[in-house]
Design an enzyme around this catalytic site. Structure first.
Site, mmCIF file in Angstrom:
data_model
loop_
_atom_site.group_PDB
_atom_site.id
_atom_site.type_symbol
_atom_site.label_atom_id
_atom_site.label_comp_id
_atom_site.label_asym_id
_atom_site.label_seq_id
_atom_site.Cartn_x
_atom_site.Cartn_y
_atom_site.Cartn_z
ATOM 1 N N TYR A 146 -6.192 6.732 11.908
ATOM 2 C CA TYR A 146 -6.005 8.147 12.225
ATOM 3 C C TYR A 146 -7.294 8.781 12.752
ATOM 4 C CZ TYR A 146 -1.378 9.319 10.329
ATOM 5 O OH TYR A 146 -0.043 9.468 10.111
ATOM 6 N N LYS B 11 -2.733 -5.087 4.509
ATOM 7 C CA LYS B 11 -2.233 -6.072 5.471
ATOM 8 C C LYS B 11 -3.366 -7.080 5.676
ATOM 9 C CE LYS B 11 0.927 -7.655 8.292
ATOM 10 N NZ LYS B 11 2.238 -8.196 7.835
ATOM 11 N N ASP C 191 4.415 -4.831 4.544
ATOM 12 C CA ASP C 191 5.809 -5.119 4.900
ATOM 13 C C ASP C 191 6.627 -5.430 3.649
ATOM 14 O OD1 ASP C 191 4.207 -7.381 4.688
ATOM 15 O OD2 ASP C 191 5.197 -8.488 6.304
ATOM 16 N N ASP D 202 1.293 6.987 5.196
ATOM 17 C CA ASP D 202 2.165 7.910 5.928
ATOM 18 C C ASP D 202 3.587 7.355 5.946
ATOM 19 O OD1 ASP D 202 2.902 10.051 7.694
ATOM 20 O OD2 ASP D 202 2.821 8.623 9.353
ATOM 21 N N ASP E 165 7.058 8.476 3.329
ATOM 22 C CA ASP E 165 8.354 8.946 3.851
ATOM 23 C C ASP E 165 9.480 8.093 3.281
ATOM 24 O OD1 ASP E 165 7.315 10.953 5.536
ATOM 25 O OD2 ASP E 165 8.741 10.440 7.124
#
Ligand code: IPM
Ligand code: MG
Length: 361
Positions: free
Chosen positions: A135, A195, A227, A251, A255
């Site tokens: 970001y 990751k 994942d 982020d 959600d």
């Protein structure tokens, strides 16, 4: 207690009005000042985060934020888009620790798309690092220009990076949160999501979190690839206690986690800096498709105001009163459209706010 009120765009103005109404019902003295932010500020001043809005936020104990963004700004240069306002506030105020709880209210078990037994009693906390990662790396592409001239780029990229101190401080926040929750009866586990199998940034993340974890022998630590975490969140969400992850993964996962609880319209969030100054906003966005219709769910914003009272304004009792009032209106069967189901009473944004005010009294 100085609060900067930044409603923003879309449903932001409607839901923040309800939270302000609830705050004004408490017998506490607040100094509240409202300012434009996001697309609304761009329309008025040509910038999504005007100097005066940033100053007001920086000079306040807490920011009550609605939401920013609208598709109509998609063609603007990147630095002028509404989303830059929230990113600018986070960066300038140093709000590195983002708390996004996903709690399933018993009355709303049926509103989730998952089977009731998977989510009944769910109480997990996602802690998202908020001022680093891709970001805030170096972006390059067509929409960076501010002079309206987009160079005919053949490629675009953003760099992902984390420094050791950035990872250390968010790891400490996660372990301390897990410890607090454990004292209140949870398992005492931190799951660090990375990751590391592909990205060097996240191998580093994993190594640093592991080091910090040694200072918290009472808290279990496990590591999960992002994942797999996305899958486990819908397969067996209750296996999680505290999840800590970087800005981008946080982020996405927050959600996902929010929908486990039935509606993203229910979930508050807090973003804190080292001084406990905080920005409080619903986990959801500006929902331009339903803006101005008076149907948005104000509860996430009202619950964000409760988090604000607890974390930044040192008023835990008032926070609890608001949370209890929200429980009460749900028990009364009142529902906005997003959480409505057969047999409950559909209400609009203002009616929901009024019901919370009444329940408080
Ligand atoms: C969020 C939002 C923001 C983010 C956007 C509006 C910049 O999606 O708070 O989760 O990506 O962080
Ligand atoms: Mg988001």
């Amino acid at each position: 207690m100085k609060i900067a009120v930044l409603p923003g765009d879309g449903i932001g103005t409607e839901i923040v009005a309800e939270a302000v109404k609830v705050l004004n019902t408490l017998d506490l003295k607040f100094e509240m000042e409202t300012a434009l932010v996001g697309g609304a500020a761009f329309d008025a001043y040509g910038h999504p985060l005007p100097e005066a809005t940033l100053k007001l936020a920086m000079d306040s104990d807490a920011v009550l934020f609605g939401a920013v963004g609208d598709w109509k700004y998609d063609k603007l240069d990147r630095p002028l888009r509404p989303e830059q306002a929230i990113l600018g506030l986070r960066k300038n105020m140093g709000l590195f620790a983002n708390f996004r709880p996903a709690i399933c209210y018993e009355q709303l078990v049926g509103a989730s798309s998952l089977k009731p037994e998977l989510i009944s009693g769910l109480d997990i906390l996602i802690i998202r690092e908020l001022t680093g990662d891709i970001y805030f790396g170096q972006p390059r592409g067509r929409r960076i220009a501010t002079d309206g001239h987009f160079p005919g780029a053949e490629e675009a990229f953003d760099t992902m990076r984390y420094s050791k101190p950035e990872i250390e401080r968010i790891a400490h926040v996660a372990f301390q949160a897990a410890r607090k929750r454990k004292a209140a009866g949870t398992e005492g586990r931190v799951t660090s999501v990375d990751k590391a199998n592909v990205l060097e940034t996240f191998q580093f993340w994993k190594d640093v979190v592991t080091e910090v974890g040694k200072e918290y022998p009472d808290i279990a630590l496990d590591h999960m690839y992002v994942d797999n975490a996305a899958m486990q969140l819908v397969k067996e969400p209750k296996r999680f206690d505290v999840v800590v992850t970087g800005n981008m993964f946080g982020d996405i996962l927050s959600d996902e986690a929010s929908m486990l609880t039935g509606s993203i319209g229910m979930l508050p969030s807090a973003s804190l800096n080292t001084k406990n100054q905080g920005l409080y906003e619903p986990s959801h966005g500006s929902a331009p498709d339903i803006a101005g219709k008076g149907v948005a769910n104000p509860l996430a914003t009202i619950l964000s105001a409760a988090m604000m009272l607890r974390f930044s304004l040192n008023q835990p009792e008032a926070a609890q009163r608001i949370e209890a009032a929200v429980q009460k209106v749900l028990a009364q069967g009142l529902r906005t459209g997003d959480i409505w189901s057969e047999g409950t009473t559909k209400v609009g944004t203002a009616q929901m706010g009024d019901a919370v005010v009444k329940a408080l009294a």
